[in-house]
Design a protein around this motif. Structure first.
Motif, PDB file in Angstrom:
ATOM      1  N   MET A  52      47.180  37.517  37.388  1.00 50.09           N
ATOM      2  CA  MET A  52      45.772  37.534  38.308  1.00 50.09           C
ATOM      3  C   MET A  52      46.116  37.708  39.549  1.00 50.09           C
ATOM      4  SD  MET A  52      43.527  34.111  39.138  1.00 50.09           S
ATOM      5  CE  MET A  52      44.558  33.814  40.590  1.00 50.09           C
ATOM      6  N   TYR A  53      47.211  37.048  40.178  1.00 51.87           N
ATOM      7  CA  TYR A  53      47.487  37.300  41.494  1.00 51.87           C
ATOM      8  C   TYR A  53      48.097  38.758  41.734  1.00 51.87           C
ATOM      9  CZ  TYR A  53      47.189  32.540  42.614  1.00 51.87           C
ATOM     10  OH  TYR A  53      46.598  31.047  42.444  1.00 51.87           O
ATOM     11  N   GLU A  54      48.590  39.343  40.694  1.00 51.32           N
ATOM     12  CA  GLU A  54      48.983  40.971  40.917  1.00 51.32           C
ATOM     13  C   GLU A  54      47.427  41.631  41.129  1.00 51.32           C
ATOM     14  OE1 GLU A  54      51.400  42.614  41.365  1.00 51.32           O
ATOM     15  OE2 GLU A  54      52.747  40.876  41.003  1.00 51.32           O
ATOM     16  N   GLY A  55      46.448  41.248  40.227  1.00 50.07           N
ATOM     17  CA  GLY A  55      45.080  41.938  40.377  1.00 50.07           C
ATOM     18  C   GLY A  55      44.532  41.409  41.541  1.00 50.07           C
ATOM     19  N   VAL A  56      44.546  40.427  42.464  1.00 54.81           N
ATOM     20  CA  VAL A  56      44.309  40.113  43.803  1.00 54.81           C
ATOM     21  C   VAL A  56      44.973  41.255  44.638  1.00 54.81           C
ATOM     22  CG1 VAL A  56      44.224  38.465  45.481  1.00 54.81           C
ATOM     23  CG2 VAL A  56      43.709  37.754  43.169  1.00 54.81           C
ATOM     24  N   HIS A  57      46.235  41.161  44.600  1.00 53.80           N
ATOM     25  CA  HIS A  57      46.969  42.017  45.120  1.00 53.80           C
ATOM     26  C   HIS A  57      46.746  43.559  45.458  1.00 53.80           C
ATOM     27  CE1 HIS A  57      50.668  43.775  47.082  1.00 53.80           C
ATOM     28  NE2 HIS A  57      50.818  44.510  46.243  1.00 53.80           N
ATOM     29  N   LEU A  58      46.272  44.299  44.053  1.00 54.23           N
ATOM     30  CA  LEU A  58      45.686  45.420  43.939  1.00 54.23           C
ATOM     31  C   LEU A  58      44.322  45.690  44.913  1.00 54.23           C
ATOM     32  CD1 LEU A  58      45.429  48.211  42.475  1.00 54.23           C
ATOM     33  CD2 LEU A  58      43.650  46.820  40.724  1.00 54.23           C
ATOM     34  N   LEU A  59      43.643  44.397  44.884  1.00 51.62           N
ATOM     35  CA  LEU A  59      42.337  44.467  45.275  1.00 51.62           C
ATOM     36  C   LEU A  59      42.730  44.562  47.045  1.00 51.62           C
ATOM     37  CD1 LEU A  59      40.139  41.997  43.972  1.00 51.62           C
ATOM     38  CD2 LEU A  59      39.911  44.357  43.750  1.00 51.62           C
ATOM     39  N   SER A  60      43.834  43.821  47.716  1.00 56.98           N
ATOM     40  CA  SER A  60      44.129  44.083  48.930  1.00 56.98           C
ATOM     41  C   SER A  60      44.688  45.001  49.211  1.00 56.98           C
ATOM     42  CB  SER A  60      44.927  42.858  49.066  1.00 56.98           C
ATOM     43  OG  SER A  60      46.272  42.637  48.742  1.00 56.98           O
ATOM     44  N   VAL A  61      45.695  45.609  48.308  1.00 56.72           N
ATOM     45  CA  VAL A  61      46.243  46.927  49.102  1.00 56.72           C
ATOM     46  C   VAL A  61      45.200  48.274  49.065  1.00 56.72           C
ATOM     47  CG1 VAL A  61      48.606  46.267  48.538  1.00 56.72           C
ATOM     48  CG2 VAL A  61      47.558  47.518  46.821  1.00 56.72           C
ATOM     49  N   ALA A  62      44.297  47.961  48.094  1.00 58.78           N
ATOM     50  CA  ALA A  62      43.314  49.072  47.824  1.00 58.78           C
ATOM     51  C   ALA A  62      42.023  48.756  48.350  1.00 58.78           C
ATOM     52  CB  ALA A  62      43.134  49.483  46.438  1.00 58.78           C
TER      53      ALA A  62
END
Length: 154
Positions: free
Chosen positions: A39-49
């Motif tokens: 889930m936090y990897e998904g959040v990371h994706l949202l933040s970097v993109a």
């Protein structure tokens, strides 16, 4: 005559052990810790993109001053799995995140979108294992089309 010892080669099942140290102390089981990690990897994706995913607050909204958080964990977990476990390209993950956001905005539940993303993941896995199989490629396209139609995108 000496007895020759033969070492039995142990075959491990499943995936390699992932580092979930950050989430392990907050989760009651290893499985839940891994789900949170994805889930936090998904959040990371949202933040970097962030510039490529304009309505990311639909999936994750954090207000530090009010100490509130709104998160669609199931969707974020599937996006994180796509990036880390399935190794889908960043472009594909961003595209699917935008489709998921459109589906939520069209009124679909988090669970319905999560299930659609999981179907896409499974179809993508099969397609990547057998890239020459046209039927699997077509099946992947169909699963993406379902999510696209959920968001009202033609």
């Amino acid at each position: 005559m000496e007895k020759v010892k033969t070492e039995e080669v142990k075959r491990k099942r499943g995936r390699p052990k992932l580092d979930a140290r950050i989430t392990e102390e907050y989760a009651p089981s290893r499985r839940q810790a891994l789900n949170k990690m994805y889930m936090y990897e998904g959040v990371h994706l949202l933040s970097v993109a962030a510039t490529e995913i304009p309505n990311s607050e639909v999936l994750w909204r954090e207000d530090r001053t009010a100490a509130t958080l709104k998160s669609r964990d199931g969707i974020l977990e599937q996006l994180g799995r796509m990036a880390v476990q399935d190794k889908l390209s960043r472009t594909d993950c961003v595209y699917l995140a935008n489709l998921a956001i459109a589906a939520v905005q069209a009124g679909y539940t988090t669970r319905e979108v999560e299930v659609a993303l999981r179907e896409i993941r499974m179809a993508a896995k099969s397609s990547m294992k057998n890239p020459d199989n046209e039927a699997l490629c077509c099946a992947l396209g169909n699963t993406v089309d379902i999510l696209r139609s959920m968001g009202g995108i033609t």
